[in-house]
Each structure stands twice: as C-alpha cells, then as structure tokens.
Design an enzyme around this catalytic site. Sequence first.
Site, PDB file in Angstrom:
ATOM      1  CG  HIS A   1      -1.932   0.977   1.316  1.00 16.11           C
ATOM      2  ND1 HIS A   1      -3.254   0.667   1.096  1.00 16.11           N
ATOM      3  CD2 HIS A   1      -1.899   2.302   1.542  1.00 16.11           C
ATOM      4  CE1 HIS A   1      -3.983   1.752   1.193  1.00 16.11           C
ATOM      5  NE2 HIS A   1      -3.184   2.776   1.464  1.00 16.11           N
TER       6      HIS A   1
ATOM      7  NE  ARG B   1      -7.930   8.992   8.746  1.00 16.87           N
ATOM      8  CZ  ARG B   1      -9.104   9.262   8.202  1.00 16.87           C
ATOM      9  NH1 ARG B   1      -9.695   8.386   7.417  1.00 16.87           N
ATOM     10  NH2 ARG B   1      -9.680  10.416   8.410  1.00 16.87           N
ATOM     11  CB  THR B   2      -0.544   7.393  10.762  1.00 17.54           C
ATOM     12  OG1 THR B   2       0.446   7.544   9.741  1.00 17.54           O
ATOM     13  CG2 THR B   2       0.020   6.541  11.875  1.00 17.54           C
TER      14      THR B   2
ATOM     15  CD  GLU C   1     -16.874  -0.844  16.805  1.00 19.07           C
ATOM     16  OE1 GLU C   1     -17.484  -1.246  15.796  1.00 19.07           O
ATOM     17  OE2 GLU C   1     -15.819  -0.191  16.756  1.00 19.07           O
TER      18      GLU C   1
ATOM     19  CB  SER D   1      -9.835   7.294  11.443  1.00 19.71           C
ATOM     20  OG  SER D   1     -11.001   7.502  10.672  1.00 19.71           O
TER      21      SER D   1
ATOM     22  CG  ASN E   1     -19.517  -2.121   8.422  1.00 19.14           C
ATOM     23  OD1 ASN E   1     -18.550  -1.468   8.027  1.00 19.14           O
ATOM     24  ND2 ASN E   1     -19.802  -2.264   9.704  1.00 19.14           N
TER      25      ASN E   1
HETATM   26  I1  8IG Z   1     -15.197   0.450   7.143  1.00 23.62           I
HETATM   27  O1  8IG Z   1     -18.178  -1.297  11.984  1.00 23.62           O
HETATM   28  C1  8IG Z   1     -15.549   0.269   9.075  1.00 23.62           C
HETATM   29  N1  8IG Z   1     -14.707   0.770   9.968  1.00 23.62           N
HETATM   30  N2  8IG Z   1     -14.961   0.623  14.607  1.00 23.62           N
HETATM   31  N3  8IG Z   1     -16.589  -0.360  13.277  1.00 23.62           N
HETATM   32  C2  8IG Z   1     -15.433   0.338  13.394  1.00 23.62           C
HETATM   33  N4  8IG Z   1     -14.722   0.744  12.365  1.00 23.62           N
HETATM   34  C3  8IG Z   1     -15.219   0.464  11.147  1.00 23.62           C
HETATM   35  C4  8IG Z   1     -16.397  -0.243  10.950  1.00 23.62           C
HETATM   36  C5  8IG Z   1     -17.128  -0.680  12.076  1.00 23.62           C
HETATM   37  N5  8IG Z   1     -16.578  -0.358   9.625  1.00 23.62           N
END
Ligand code: 8IG
Length: 277
Positions: free
Chosen positions: A76, A97-98, A198, A217, A240
């Site tokens: 990457h 991004r870090t 989570e 982030s 999602n």
């Molecule tokens: I793309 O469902 C993405 N990044 N914490 N939870 C967290 N970060 C995410 C998620 C998510 N989907």
Amino acid sequence: MLTTDTNPLDAPGTDPFEIARTAAAEIAEFTGVAHHDVALTLGSGWGKAADLIGETTHTIPAQDITGFSAPALEGHVGTLRSVLTPDGKRALVIGARTHYYEGHGVRRVVHSVRTAAATGAKTMILTNGAGGIKEHWTPGTPVLISDHINLTADSPLEGATFIDLTDLYSKRLRDLARTIDSSLDDGVYCQFRGPHYETPAEVQMAKTIGGDIVGMSTALEAIAARQAGMEILGLSLITNLAAGIQKTPLSHQEVIEAGREAEPVISALLARIVEAL
Ligand code: 8IG
C-alpha cells in the site's frame, strides 16, 4: 517487510508543530506550490475522489516527507497529492492516514493534519469508512459527521492545552454540503481504538451514549485540526451496519465492496463540495 523507521515525532523533546512546518516546507519545495487552500484525508472508499477534484500536479510518497510513517499495509503506497481545482484552488490530498491502532502514538496520527495546516489550508475535510448504527443506512450511504465521541482515552493535545470543541464539525460546511445533496443525513461519530470491530454490546453502548457511527479514525484528527484553527468537514461512508445491528458477521471484504460501489457517487459529492468552498 517494512524497514524500521525513525521518526522525529517520537524523539524526546521535539516540537510536533515545528516538524509539521518542516514537512510543509518540503511539500512546498517538491510541488512548487507555496500555499494550499484545503486539505482532504481520504479514508476507506474515498480513494478515487481526488481524481474528480481536479488535476493532480504532484504525487509524493508520504514517507519521503518528514514525520510521515511508512504505510501500515504492505503493498500500500501512501501518497500526498497536490491537486489544482478548476477554479484555481489548491487541494492537498492525504492518501496516507496513520491510524491510532497502529500503536505509533497520537503525534503520528495527527501529523498529516498539522502539516496540512502548516501548508496554509484553512479547511480540513476528513473522510472515513465506518459502521452505521441507524438501521436505515444501507451500505454505501455517505453521512455528515455532526459531532464525535472520542473513545480512545487519548488526545493530540499535550500538556495543559484547553481547546473548545463546540461546533467542531462546522455547521456552515454541513449546510454547504447539503446544498449539494439535500438528502445527506448526519450522525455522531464514535472513534474506537480498533483494529477489532466492536462487539454488539459495545455498539449498543455507543448507541446509548449518543453515537450513530462507529469507526477507528477522525476524532483525534479533528481535535488537532481545530487546535490548528482549521474549519472541519467530516464525512463517513457507511460501508456496513455496526456489529449486532446487521445480522451477519462483519467482513473486511464487504467493507471493500461497499466502498467500491459507492465510489463514483461519493467522489462526485466530494468534488462538488470542494468546488463550492
Ligand atoms: I469500514 O463497523 C468500518 N470501519 N470501529 N466499526 C469500526 N470501524 C469500522 C467499521 C465498524 N466499519
């Protein structure tokens, strides 16, 4: 294999703002562009957006600039780009991004934002891919960040530095985004440490305390951008539904696919927002 890097941000006694000024001077030297007007950090799903904003005149591998880290994902390449918009604005596009979960400390996480401020940028557009808590957000929906809850228990501010975070995500810029797409919803972004997603119980906690979006982030970066005096626009692409809100397990593949499908729409949205600034 990534080589072990030494970073002046990690050395004791260094000033992160001075390192950001050094980085900005290097960007100015490399690009011949003395001043950038706006900066954008492109998160998951937003990568193609820069192409629509204008003409990329310079592409810099991020790790050639002082303080930037080698990309976390092998294969990457993180880049910094200088983009000239049709109306003559200069955009610094941060494709590197870090993340906090990389464990290199919060100074490295916010270095790109501090560097952007040091290049002269007055507007910071922070984008990310994230999980949605509101059930009507189908994967591929872009939402405006209205506020955040920082669950990292960390801060980019060092010492007794007290910074007001009222209207952190500028109402003016959210309104401006809605002149372009009046259907844009907004929500409160919860930054979790990650990199695990989570548990359903944690998502319920986030919902209970007022969160709508879960991610890894942005919140720490926004605080640093405010400290630097920038006006901030935050945009999440819901790739999602958060764990337990959606009935199936989360997969990184699904996240990538939602991002890819949404790409043309969100790229055009971002380009029009930058044009309207
Ligand atoms: I793309 O469902 C993405 N990044 N914490 N939870 C967290 N970060 C995410 C998620 C998510 N989907």
